[in-house]
Motif scaffolding. Structure first.
Motif, PDB file in Angstrom:
ATOM      1  N   GLN B 194      -0.258 -10.500  16.921  1.00 17.82           N
ATOM      2  CA  GLN B 194       0.278 -10.896  18.173  1.00 17.82           C
ATOM      3  C   GLN B 194       1.518 -10.351  18.649  1.00 17.82           C
ATOM      4  OE1 GLN B 194      -0.112 -14.852  18.440  1.00 17.82           O
ATOM      5  NE2 GLN B 194      -2.187 -15.088  18.458  1.00 17.82           N
ATOM      6  N   GLY B 195       1.290  -9.566  19.749  1.00 21.17           N
ATOM      7  CA  GLY B 195       2.752  -9.018  20.445  1.00 21.17           C
ATOM      8  C   GLY B 195       2.958  -7.785  20.087  1.00 21.17           C
ATOM      9  N   ASP B 196       3.962  -6.868  20.671  1.00 21.00           N
ATOM     10  CA  ASP B 196       4.253  -5.474  20.564  1.00 21.00           C
ATOM     11  C   ASP B 196       4.918  -5.494  19.557  1.00 21.00           C
ATOM     12  OD1 ASP B 196       4.427  -3.199  20.757  1.00 21.00           O
ATOM     13  OD2 ASP B 196       5.083  -2.882  22.874  1.00 21.00           O
ATOM     14  N   LEU B 197       4.697  -4.974  18.258  1.00 20.57           N
ATOM     15  CA  LEU B 197       5.519  -4.798  17.118  1.00 20.57           C
ATOM     16  C   LEU B 197       5.666  -3.423  16.536  1.00 20.57           C
ATOM     17  CD1 LEU B 197       4.098  -7.807  15.051  1.00 20.57           C
ATOM     18  CD2 LEU B 197       6.371  -7.821  16.261  1.00 20.57           C
ATOM     19  N   SER B 198       5.278  -2.739  17.601  1.00 17.39           N
ATOM     20  CA  SER B 198       5.134  -1.054  17.185  1.00 17.39           C
ATOM     21  C   SER B 198       6.796  -0.505  16.698  1.00 17.39           C
ATOM     22  CB  SER B 198       4.791  -0.250  18.171  1.00 17.39           C
ATOM     23  OG  SER B 198       5.686  -0.326  19.318  1.00 17.39           O
ATOM     24  N   ALA B 199       7.666  -0.831  17.309  1.00 15.22           N
ATOM     25  CA  ALA B 199       8.974  -0.343  16.972  1.00 15.22           C
ATOM     26  C   ALA B 199       9.465  -1.091  15.442  1.00 15.22           C
ATOM     27  CB  ALA B 199       9.866  -0.686  17.975  1.00 15.22           C
ATOM     28  N   GLU B 200       9.261  -2.391  15.682  1.00 22.10           N
ATOM     29  CA  GLU B 200       9.757  -3.174  14.410  1.00 22.10           C
ATOM     30  C   GLU B 200       8.947  -2.497  13.206  1.00 22.10           C
ATOM     31  OE1 GLU B 200       9.059  -4.399  17.203  1.00 22.10           O
ATOM     32  OE2 GLU B 200      10.481  -6.327  17.539  1.00 22.10           O
ATOM     33  N   LEU B 201       7.676  -2.536  13.035  1.00 21.95           N
ATOM     34  CA  LEU B 201       6.774  -1.996  12.138  1.00 21.95           C
ATOM     35  C   LEU B 201       7.090  -0.615  11.799  1.00 21.95           C
ATOM     36  CD1 LEU B 201       3.058  -3.244  12.584  1.00 21.95           C
ATOM     37  CD2 LEU B 201       4.752  -3.990  10.943  1.00 21.95           C
ATOM     38  N   GLU B 202       7.496   0.282  12.635  1.00 19.81           N
ATOM     39  CA  GLU B 202       7.807   1.561  12.315  1.00 19.81           C
ATOM     40  C   GLU B 202       9.160   1.703  11.397  1.00 19.81           C
ATOM     41  OE1 GLU B 202       9.032   4.038  15.377  1.00 19.81           O
ATOM     42  OE2 GLU B 202       8.216   5.897  14.600  1.00 19.81           O
ATOM     43  N   GLU B 203      10.101   0.794  11.540  1.00 21.06           N
ATOM     44  CA  GLU B 203      11.313   0.758  10.784  1.00 21.06           C
ATOM     45  C   GLU B 203      10.852  -0.035   9.466  1.00 21.06           C
ATOM     46  OE1 GLU B 203      14.617  -1.031  12.614  1.00 21.06           O
ATOM     47  OE2 GLU B 203      14.884   0.636  14.020  1.00 21.06           O
ATOM     48  N   TRP B 204       9.996  -1.119   9.339  1.00 16.34           N
ATOM     49  CA  TRP B 204      10.105  -1.889   8.479  1.00 16.34           C
ATOM     50  C   TRP B 204       9.084  -1.429   7.205  1.00 16.34           C
ATOM     51  CZ3 TRP B 204       6.045  -4.896   6.560  1.00 16.34           C
ATOM     52  CH2 TRP B 204       6.610  -6.009   5.850  1.00 16.34           C
ATOM     53  N   LEU B 205       8.200  -0.805   7.709  1.00 19.00           N
ATOM     54  CA  LEU B 205       7.006  -0.384   6.853  1.00 19.00           C
ATOM     55  C   LEU B 205       7.631   0.697   5.681  1.00 19.00           C
ATOM     56  CD1 LEU B 205       3.739   0.115   8.545  1.00 19.00           C
ATOM     57  CD2 LEU B 205       4.100  -1.404   6.755  1.00 19.00           C
ATOM     58  N   PRO B 206       8.394   1.706   5.919  1.00 18.44           N
ATOM     59  CA  PRO B 206       8.853   2.496   4.642  1.00 18.44           C
ATOM     60  C   PRO B 206       9.982   1.646   3.953  1.00 18.44           C
ATOM     61  CG  PRO B 206       9.637   3.243   6.997  1.00 18.44           C
ATOM     62  CD  PRO B 206       8.669   2.171   7.250  1.00 18.44           C
ATOM     63  N   LYS B 207      10.698   0.692   4.647  1.00 18.44           N
ATOM     64  CA  LYS B 207      11.602   0.210   3.628  1.00 18.44           C
ATOM     65  C   LYS B 207      10.726  -0.698   2.543  1.00 18.44           C
ATOM     66  CE  LYS B 207      15.354  -0.641   6.836  1.00 18.44           C
ATOM     67  NZ  LYS B 207      16.075  -1.163   7.484  1.00 18.44           N
ATOM     68  N   GLU B 208       9.715  -1.489   3.199  1.00 20.44           N
ATOM     69  CA  GLU B 208       9.027  -2.456   2.277  1.00 20.44           C
ATOM     70  C   GLU B 208       8.210  -1.833   1.414  1.00 20.44           C
ATOM     71  OE1 GLU B 208       9.738  -5.515   2.357  1.00 20.44           O
ATOM     72  OE2 GLU B 208       8.312  -6.049   0.870  1.00 20.44           O
ATOM     73  N   TYR B 209       7.481  -0.717   1.558  1.00 19.31           N
ATOM     74  CA  TYR B 209       6.609   0.047   0.872  1.00 19.31           C
ATOM     75  C   TYR B 209       7.049   1.376   0.641  1.00 19.31           C
ATOM     76  CZ  TYR B 209       3.702  -3.894   2.005  1.00 19.31           C
ATOM     77  OH  TYR B 209       3.131  -5.322   2.265  1.00 19.31           O
ATOM     78  N   PRO B 210       7.643   1.892  -0.347  1.00 17.93           N
ATOM     79  CA  PRO B 210       8.142   3.268  -0.576  1.00 17.93           C
ATOM     80  C   PRO B 210       7.137   4.267  -0.516  1.00 17.93           C
ATOM     81  CG  PRO B 210       8.820   2.035  -2.652  1.00 17.93           C
ATOM     82  CD  PRO B 210       8.029   0.978  -1.461  1.00 17.93           C
ATOM     83  N   THR B 211       5.911   3.905  -0.714  1.00 19.42           N
ATOM     84  CA  THR B 211       5.129   4.974  -0.744  1.00 19.42           C
ATOM     85  C   THR B 211       4.572   5.685   0.613  1.00 19.42           C
ATOM     86  OG1 THR B 211       3.199   3.223  -0.779  1.00 19.42           O
ATOM     87  CG2 THR B 211       3.818   4.294  -3.020  1.00 19.42           C
ATOM     88  N   ILE B 212       5.101   4.643   1.702  1.00 18.85           N
ATOM     89  CA  ILE B 212       4.626   5.081   2.928  1.00 18.85           C
ATOM     90  C   ILE B 212       6.082   5.623   3.275  1.00 18.85           C
ATOM     91  CG2 ILE B 212       4.238   4.324   5.353  1.00 18.85           C
ATOM     92  CD1 ILE B 212       2.727   1.944   3.878  1.00 18.85           C
ATOM     93  N   LYS B 213       5.831   6.913   4.010  1.00 19.12           N
ATOM     94  CA  LYS B 213       6.965   7.542   4.631  1.00 19.12           C
ATOM     95  C   LYS B 213       6.949   7.821   5.987  1.00 19.12           C
ATOM     96  CE  LYS B 213       7.975  10.006   0.475  1.00 19.12           C
ATOM     97  NZ  LYS B 213       7.716  11.047  -0.668  1.00 19.12           N
ATOM     98  N   GLU B 214       7.996   8.062   6.717  1.00 15.72           N
ATOM     99  CA  GLU B 214       8.131   7.992   8.238  1.00 15.72           C
ATOM    100  C   GLU B 214       7.261   8.799   8.699  1.00 15.72           C
ATOM    101  OE1 GLU B 214      11.947   8.254   9.823  1.00 15.72           O
ATOM    102  OE2 GLU B 214      12.929   6.451   8.674  1.00 15.72           O
TER     103      GLU B 214
END
Lengths: 178, 222
Positions: B194-214
């Motif tokens: 729920q909600g527009d989280l695109s900007a936050e997810l873009e920053e948070w995903l690579p920090k939490e899961y290092p296999t995903i890169k920017e």
């Protein structure tokens, strides 16, 4: 102020009274505006406004797909492209060559940059909107709001002098080139 | 293309087309005026102040979008210089007089070595681009979609997490706890938030899961 502009709403047409109020506030703030009023707002122009969803009361105004100005609380602040077209609209403040780099990356203008050699401090009052120019450069590179009177800055040249609102290369600037 | 055809065209649809035509006509004129203006300013800066009622023309760099003077503060000043050189030679001579002298000396003295340098420069940039593009394949991409539900309400959907070997249920719980939002799992196996989280997810995903890169994250808005 415009580091990220992701939460821009859909454009809405400005009402006639809205345009009138805009022109009025332009006239109150900038005495030079009377002479260029018809060029900035042509009579049959398509005037649209964008609102930011999250941050303060900011509204961005667009005339025929050119970004013209934005409003912040009670102030109307012109877009840098408009200042480039009509340089006499704003009071000019010049900073020395060493400060240009920092201002383009978004920092405020500090008092020593205005007082030192190469800087130029023109009389302006607290809360006024001014254009920021660089030493040896012809065009404006930023727009800011004075945080103190120019006389006070001369007496005690320390700390922040101009709060930067809009500068070359920020998100609002990049919007106008998309 | 004859003049009479144009006249008929204008009479039928006067408003928008006319303005576009006028603008097209204006642009080449403005480009010609610019060098003249610059010369005037250099000679008589005080008289210029009176003429400012008419809009002044400023040339913007196509590479970095700054006015031409500020190109040296951009991220890639070399590219800007080359662009200026090809499109506005007079301005280039005004702004970078030292470079011109250097180049002329070089050309006069060492014509052969310069050709070799050019060949090297042409060879280098494509290699860099190739490296970047090869790294990210489509099977590794993570897509973030933002959909507008109301005027101010949004749904973001996350797809492609299972390709990185992540448990979707755990990831869903982590995200909803981190951002404090409701979430659910789709029929297709995507995570809906729920909600527009695109900007936050873009920053948070690579920090939490290092296999995903920017580079692997793509945002699609509808």
């Amino acid at each position: 102020m415009f580091k990220k502009l992701e939460d821009l709403s859909k454009p809405t047409l400005l009402s006639k009274t809205g345009v009138k109020e805009l022109k009025q506030s332009f006239n109150d703030q900038y005495p030079f505006f009377k002479e260029i009023e018809d060029e900035v707002f042509p009579k049959k122009a398509n005037i649209q406004s964008f609102k930011l969803r999250s941050e303060y009361k900011v509204e961005i105004v667009q005339v025929d797909k050119d970004y013209i100005c934005f409003t912040k609380e009670d102030l109307v602040i012109p877009h840098l492209k408009l200042v480039h077209k009509f340089p006499d609209l704003l009071i000019k403040q010049q900073v020395d060559a060493g400060a240009i780099k920092h201002i383009l990356s978004g920092s405020d203008v500090l008092a020593p940059g205005l007082i030192s050699q190469g800087g130029q401090l023109n009389p302006a009052q607290k809360g006024q909107v001014v254009g920021i120019y660089g030493e040896g450069k012809e065009n404006a590179m930023g727009i800011g709001i004075m945080t103190a009177n120019s006389d006070d800055i001369k007496k005690d040249p320390k700390g922040h002098a101009i709060q930067l609102v809009h500068h070359l290369g920020d998100a609002l600037w990049q919007l106008s080139f998309k | 293309m004859s003049d009479s055809d144009d006249d008929i065209f204008k009479k039928k649809k006067p408003s928008k087309k006319k303005i576009e035509q006028q603008q097209k006509q204006k642009q080449p004129q403005q480009v010609e005026q610019q060098p003249q203006q610059l010369k005037q300013e250099l000679n008589q800066p005080q008289q210029q102040l009176n003429i400012h009622k008419n809009p002044k023309v400023v040339i913007y760099c196509k590479v970095c979008t700054f006015p031409v003077e500020f190109c040296s503060y951009s991220k890639a000043p070399q590219e800007c210089k080359e662009w200026l050189k090809t499109s506005f030679k007079d301005l280039y001579a005004n702004l970078y007089p030292e470079d011109l002298k250097l180049e002329q000396e070089k050309q006069a003295a060492q014509q052969q070595p310069q050709q070799e340098q050019q060949q090297q420069q042409q060879g280098q940039p494509p290699e860099k681009k190739k490296k970047k593009k090869v790294k990210v394949t489509e099977s590794e991409m993570v897509y973030i979609k933002v959909k507008e539900r109301n005027r101010s309400k949004f749904i973001t959907t996350l797809t492609g997490l299972e390709k990185h070997g992540l448990d979707i249920k755990e990831a869903q719980k982590k995200i909803s706890k981190k951002f404090g939002c409701g979430s659910s799992i789709n029929e297709k196996g995507d995570i809906e938030l729920q909600g527009d989280l695109s900007a936050e997810l873009e920053e948070w995903l690579p920090k939490e899961y290092p296999t995903i890169k920017e580079d692997m994250i793509a945002i699609q808005e509808k």
